[in-house]
Scaffold this active site. Structure first.
Site, PDB file in Angstrom:
ATOM      1  N   ASN A  61      20.976  57.717  40.541  1.00 58.52           N
ATOM      2  CA  ASN A  61      19.595  57.032  40.463  1.00 58.52           C
ATOM      3  C   ASN A  61      18.896  56.707  41.534  1.00 58.52           C
ATOM      4  OD1 ASN A  61      20.294  57.585  37.782  1.00 58.52           O
ATOM      5  ND2 ASN A  61      19.821  55.482  36.981  1.00 58.52           N
ATOM      6  N   MET A  62      17.556  56.956  41.744  1.00 61.27           N
ATOM      7  CA  MET A  62      16.489  56.623  42.770  1.00 61.27           C
ATOM      8  C   MET A  62      16.961  55.212  43.432  1.00 61.27           C
ATOM      9  SD  MET A  62      13.770  58.042  43.650  1.00 61.27           S
ATOM     10  CE  MET A  62      12.695  58.808  42.344  1.00 61.27           C
ATOM     11  N   LYS A  63      17.333  54.262  42.712  1.00 66.72           N
ATOM     12  CA  LYS A  63      17.681  53.075  43.370  1.00 66.72           C
ATOM     13  C   LYS A  63      19.140  52.999  44.065  1.00 66.72           C
ATOM     14  CE  LYS A  63      16.439  49.828  40.564  1.00 66.72           C
ATOM     15  NZ  LYS A  63      15.538  48.624  41.088  1.00 66.72           N
ATOM     16  N   GLY A  64      19.976  53.845  43.756  1.00 62.95           N
ATOM     17  CA  GLY A  64      21.411  53.756  44.398  1.00 62.95           C
ATOM     18  C   GLY A  64      22.233  52.666  44.250  1.00 62.95           C
ATOM     19  N   GLU A  69      22.318  51.807  49.484  1.00 62.58           N
ATOM     20  CA  GLU A  69      21.999  53.167  49.687  1.00 62.58           C
ATOM     21  C   GLU A  69      21.290  53.942  48.718  1.00 62.58           C
ATOM     22  OE1 GLU A  69      25.037  55.973  50.636  1.00 62.58           O
ATOM     23  OE2 GLU A  69      25.429  55.017  52.461  1.00 62.58           O
TER      24      GLU A  69
END
Lengths: 258, 526
Positions: free
Chosen positions: A129-132, A136
């Site tokens: 996912n985008m958020k990581g 990161e």
């Protein structure tokens, strides 16, 4: 400190080679002197000597919990060990994307899922996912990756269909639930399906999860396995480098060491 | 209030949440679902499985659904079949399962006259639930009811009989509340398994027989220890109202029962979930069961510091929707969690701010506080300390239900001594810091007060936005837990049916009346 004998490494408590080990476990028997003696004898059978049952607690009548110390009589020859590990040079977000752009020149497509009955998406979400995770970015944020996270409880068939559909370069499987080794059967089944579809060699097949090791993954027919503490960049760097290895069949120039 | 929060901001949040809930209810009132109708059958006493092992409530409802009958409510057809064939309701279900009876042959439900055929079953079922409420009250008055924060632990062996042993061991060590965690895949099963079960992955199947077995096991420890041990299960997934019905009949004390969890974390369709949560919560309200909401889950994917306002916003929405099912504040166990990165400077102060804020804003709610999981690494010793800090935050901010952290979180389902050590940890901290919260005043404009004020302000902004967008559309933007869902996406939409003008659900009708809710089962009556 005296020299450590790497051919005979023992546990270290506060003196070299004292072999001290701590254990915590329960026995399904009533608390009492016999329970303590039972724990002590069991620990001796485990290969410890000078055993001290330092603490014993009654867990509601049916169980007794022990904390035990002892000296391990065994040692390990560290010089003879061979541990398989993922062959990858660590890189950051920018270097990975630059590498894919320069050496591959096209986006890498990744499909990922928690397969079978597994509903624990924390791991796969952290990687994809985008958020990581831990500061990161996840693979969705990588401009040179096209990442599809199918989420929880995805049947292996669905994952394979999606891999074919998207022309995936890499398939990522997350397995958190490992009770009664349910993950082994599930992971093996995926390999069978990919082979049946004739695409096993077209994809990089990666497994991840708290109980997954690279060794286990290789044994089950995967290309790589990532355990706890894995960051998105570890997986991305591996996939990118493996893709380039596959496509160029030569070792890529990975830029300067840092 | 310990935090000097801006009352007008709290009022603003409640006003927005109320508007958001009203808009959801407009949709909810016009539909029923397959599991709502199966819950009606279960409450009518229909039980058992067919030859293929399919639960009879599923067999009957699936057939009625295929024949397009569900929009009238299954109860009408059951009543007509019982009258015309001279059978009990259970016999009707069995005949339907053997294909000896077709509910569609009875014609459309046009008159009220047949309804009396189920009134006996309705009264019996409601009576049994009220008896359970009375029995719980009697236990709580006669036995030690525990001191808050109540100690909540989980058992999850997969084998209900083994669960009972572990639960009894935990109860004797000091646990007040036992949750039997469900097998991982159960939330996505569109039926409730049947009978006692001894195999499960990551947990034990929720079945009515398993509920009964565990209830009996806990009642015997209650008698032995003189402390009432509460039982919890999971009223979530695709069978929310059915599990609520089972729990009401078997005297569970608490149910995990969130209005949005299934949508976000199990990708269940939102129309389905909102309808299911409405009826399931009504059953829980009627049965005196405390619900536990699932805001803690947001923080397993989203960052606990940055997304703290989403937790508070969700608590307001959960509260507003719970009120609409007739749940009083004393049965709304709003959830939150201790999930801030332990490496963060003053992170503990932010945890205290969040927990105290929940207590100040929801003074009568039995708040449920969830332990660290995200930063539990397998280093059990560090994990044990984190759990101690979590327990300290819990006792000093007056939390009601403390789900104890396990030092082996992220390694395995708890071992029997993991639970014991967790209880020791909690009992030490709760005892040693018992009145810390009463003695400590938070410095005006200090870190804790400022943090709480900021989270509340962010929450008010978020709720205004959600009100303007509508909750369903806002969820499509991924406002909670960073997960986006659409009104027509997800599992279970095929089980959502528009109510006809003739729709009848005798339990919704009776419970609504007794809970003082406006009856709304029939759209034509509004």
């Amino acid at each position: 400190m005296p020299q450590v004998d790497l051919k005979n490494v023992r546990p270290y408590g506060d003196t070299l080679d004292d072999g001290r080990v701590q254990l915590g476990f329960s026995l399904p028997i009533r608390y009492g002197p016999e329970a303590k003696e039972a724990a002590r004898q069991l620990v001796i059978k485990m290969g410890l000597e000078n055993v001290d049952v330092v603490s014993a607690h009654d867990l509601g009548g049916l169980f007794t919990y022990f904390v035990v110390y002892g000296r391990c009589i065994h040692s390990v020859d560290v010089t003879s060990l061979r541990v398989p590990r993922v062959q990858v040079e660590q890189m950051d977000f920018f270097r990975i994307n630059d590498l894919v752009r320069d050496k591959l020149g096209r986006k890498i497509t990744v499909v990922a899922a928690c397969t079978g009955s597994d509903a624990h998406t924390v791991g796969i979400d952290a990687i994809i996912n985008m958020k990581g995770y831990a500061g990161e970015y996840g693979l969705e944020r990588y401009p040179w990756f096209r990442a599809h996270n199918l989420g929880a409880q995805v049947p292996n068939e669905t994952l394979v269909a999606k891999a074919i559909d998207t022309g995936a370069d890499a398939v990522l499987v997350s397995q958190v639930v490992t009770q009664k080794n349910v993950h082994i059967a599930n992971m093996t089944r995926l390999v069978d399906l990919l082979e049946a579809e004739g695409i096993r060699d077209d994809v990089i097949l990666v497994a991840g999860g708290p109980r997954i090791t690279h060794e286990l993954a290789l044994e089950l027919g995967y290309d790589a396995g990532f355990g706890p503490g894995t960051l998105p960049s570890h997986v991305a760097a591996y996939i990118a480098q493996e893709m380039i290895r596959k496509e160029h069949r030569t070792s890529p120039d990975l830029g300067e060491e840092r | 209030m310990k935090l000097d929060l801006d009352i007008s901001k709290i009022d603003k949040c409640r006003e927005c949440a109320s508007d958001i809930a009203d808009r959801i209810m407009e949709q909810v009132r016009n539909v029923t679902t397959t599991t709502c109708e199966r819950a009606v059958l279960r409450l009518l006493g229909v039980d058992g499985v067919d030859r293929a092992g399919v639960p009879l409530p599923n067999v009957v409802v699936d057939m009625a659904h295929q024949a397009g009958l569900l929009s009238d409510g299954i109860a009408t057809y059951m009543a007509r079949a019982a009258v015309s064939a001279g059978l009990s309701l259970q016999q009707v279900a069995e005949k339907v399962a053997c294909r000896q009876l077709d509910l569609a042959d009875l014609g459309s439900a046009s008159c009220d006259c047949d309804r009396s055929a189920v009134s006996g079953a309705v009264a019996a079922s409601l009576g049994r639930i009220r008896e359970n409420v009375a029995k719980r009250r009697e236990y709580l008055s006669r036995l030690d009811s525990g001191t808050e924060p109540l100690i909540y632990v989980i058992v999850a062996t997969g084998n209900i009989h083994e669960d009972v042993e572990q639960a009894q061991s935990a109860a004797k060590a000091g646990a007040d509340i036992i949750a039997v965690i469900r097998s991982t895949a159960q939330s996505l099963l569109d039926y409730v398994p049947y009978g006692a079960t001894t195999e499960g992955y990551g947990g034990t199947f929720a079945t009515q027989e398993n509920f009964r077995i565990m209830r009996r096991g806990l009642d015997s420890v209650s008698a032995e220890t003189g402390r009432y041990i509460r039982l919890v299960n999971y009223c979530s997934g695709l069978c929310m109202p059915e599990i609520a019905a089972m729990g009401a009949l078997e005297r569970l004390d608490m149910m995990l029962n969130d209005s949005m969890y299934g949508i976000l974390f199990r990708d269940i369709n939102m129309k389905r979930t909102f309808a299911d949560q409405y009826f399931s919560r009504m059953i829980n309200a009627y049965a005196g069961i405390i619900i536990n909401t699932g805001e803690d889950n947001y923080l397993t994917t989203a960052d606990a510091y940055e997304e703290a306002h989403t937790v508070l916003a969700s608590q307001f929405i959960n509260e507003a929707l719970a009120h609409r099912s007739g749940l009083p504040d004393s049965q709304i166990g709003l959830g939150h969690a201790f999930e801030i990165n332990p490496e963060m400077k003053d992170g503990f102060l932010c945890e205290v701010a969040q927990a105290q804020m929940a207590r100040d804003i929801f003074p009568n709610a039995p708040l449920k506080y969830m332990p660290p999981t995200k930063y539990m690494t397998g280093d059990i010793f560090r994990g044990y300390l984190l759990n101690g800090m979590f327990n300290l935050a819990g006792v000093m901010t007056g939390q009601s239900i403390q789900l104890l952290g396990m030092l082996t979180e992220a390694i395995h389902t708890p071992h029997v001594h993991d639970r014991y050590l967790a209880i020791k940890n909690a009992k030490y901290v709760f005892g040693s810091a018992r009145h810390l919260g009463e003695d400590v005043i938070f410095r005006p404009d200090g870190i804790i007060q400022r943090r709480a004020a900021q989270v509340l302000a962010d929450t008010a902004r978020m709720l205004e936005y959600v009100r303007d967008q509508g909750l369903m559309d806002a969820m499509g933007e991924g406002i909670f837990a960073g997960i986006a869902r659409t009104p027509d996406g997800g599992r279970g939409l095929d089980g959502v049916v528009a109510r006809s003008e003739r729709y009848w659900n005798p339990f919704e009708e009776a419970m609504s009346a007794q809970l003082g809710l406006a009856t709304s089962s029939n759209p034509s009556r509004r």
